[in-house]
Write an enzyme that holds these catalytic residues in place. Sequence first.
Site, PDB file in Angstrom:
ATOM      1  N   HIS A  47     -25.394  28.727   0.257  1.00 12.22           N
ATOM      2  CA  HIS A  47     -25.464  28.458  -1.350  1.00 12.22           C
ATOM      3  C   HIS A  47     -24.335  27.284  -1.831  1.00 12.22           C
ATOM      4  CE1 HIS A  47     -21.807  30.751  -0.453  1.00 12.22           C
ATOM      5  NE2 HIS A  47     -21.211  30.801  -1.583  1.00 12.22           N
ATOM      6  N   ARG A  48     -23.559  26.959  -0.995  1.00 13.22           N
ATOM      7  CA  ARG A  48     -22.607  26.269  -1.186  1.00 13.22           C
ATOM      8  C   ARG A  48     -22.875  24.745  -2.442  1.00 13.22           C
ATOM      9  NH1 ARG A  48     -17.623  28.254  -1.540  1.00 13.22           N
ATOM     10  NH2 ARG A  48     -16.951  29.972  -0.031  1.00 13.22           N
TER      11      ARG A  48
END
Length: 368
Positions: free
Chosen positions: A205-206
Amino acid sequence: MNLIHVVGARPNFVKMGPLYQELIGRDEVSQTILHTGQHFDPEMYQIFFDQFSLPRPDIELGITGASVNEQLSKMLSAIDNILSSLPPSVIVVYGDVTSTIAAALAAIRYSHKIVHVEAGLRSFDQTMPEEINRILVDRIAHRLYVTEQSGLDHLLNEGVEKDKVVFVGNIMIDSLYRYIEKTKPPYEVEAALADGREYAVLTLHRPANVDSPSRLKNIFDGIAQIASQYPVVLPLHPRTRERCQEYGLDLASIEGLILREPIGYIDMLSLVRGAKVVLTDSGGLQEETAAIGVPCVTIRDNTERPSTIECGSNRLVAPTSEGIIFGVKEALIPNPDMHVPPLWDGRTAKRIAEDLLEFYASRESICA
């Protein structure tokens, strides 16, 4: 003591739960939960309140979407309005998300005391918004609770007064130990997994990974090769789903990759507990896998949680297909020296609660 927990993103709820429960029933403490709305998808937050038996937030700001700076501006203004009308309070912030820095900046203008749970972590990568948040909150907080030795070292090296810092351990592990007995066999959570079948778990998700088309494609090239050996279960973060659609990446075409919506804490813990290996860019999963002894491959250029590497459970690899393949190969070599980091024992919330009451009692100015 009027204590206000400020939360907004999924990891905050896992950290807040044990402390909130530890302080329930103490006559000298009044607790308020302020939820900014940073994670507004019910799957991203409501299930945590349900599973941790927490009450609905007392204050819900509903600040969602928009850019990070716009979110921060709206949160700062809204929290400032709330805190300006309250008597001196203890403001507890968790981790490193936008809600954390917004609450700390709002509170510093008044006579509120700021407490930072999970202080001192550093990636030394200031392109990460989380790194800036950590540094700023640690500079203005009045009490700093650290999870590992590196956090203590960083704060003292940065000139933070020693008597502000307390090494208490990792409060996320309190949640893990409390709920691990409720986990189910992973094949009950994930129907595509046969009983006893080996599999991997992936979370991603980063922004550094998912906001770059070339990097994201390279990562999934590596994942495709892992998935050809083991099924890879991917609870898909909303941000990652949007970027894949935007970049034209068809994840459904990757054979062996099992796509799922975000799942609740206990179901996720069930999957992780039964996994052969976990691949992630999440800080929390680096910690949880260390606590339960599941090999972890962290797909990032850096990590602010070096204790997970030192304890032998985690490997940091470049976000490339080659890095991922090599990391998984290394992670699957049995490591007899793997161990749990110090004070990750499920009693961190108790240590924080006792210190908070002592801290509050010793500072008469907080009640002035």
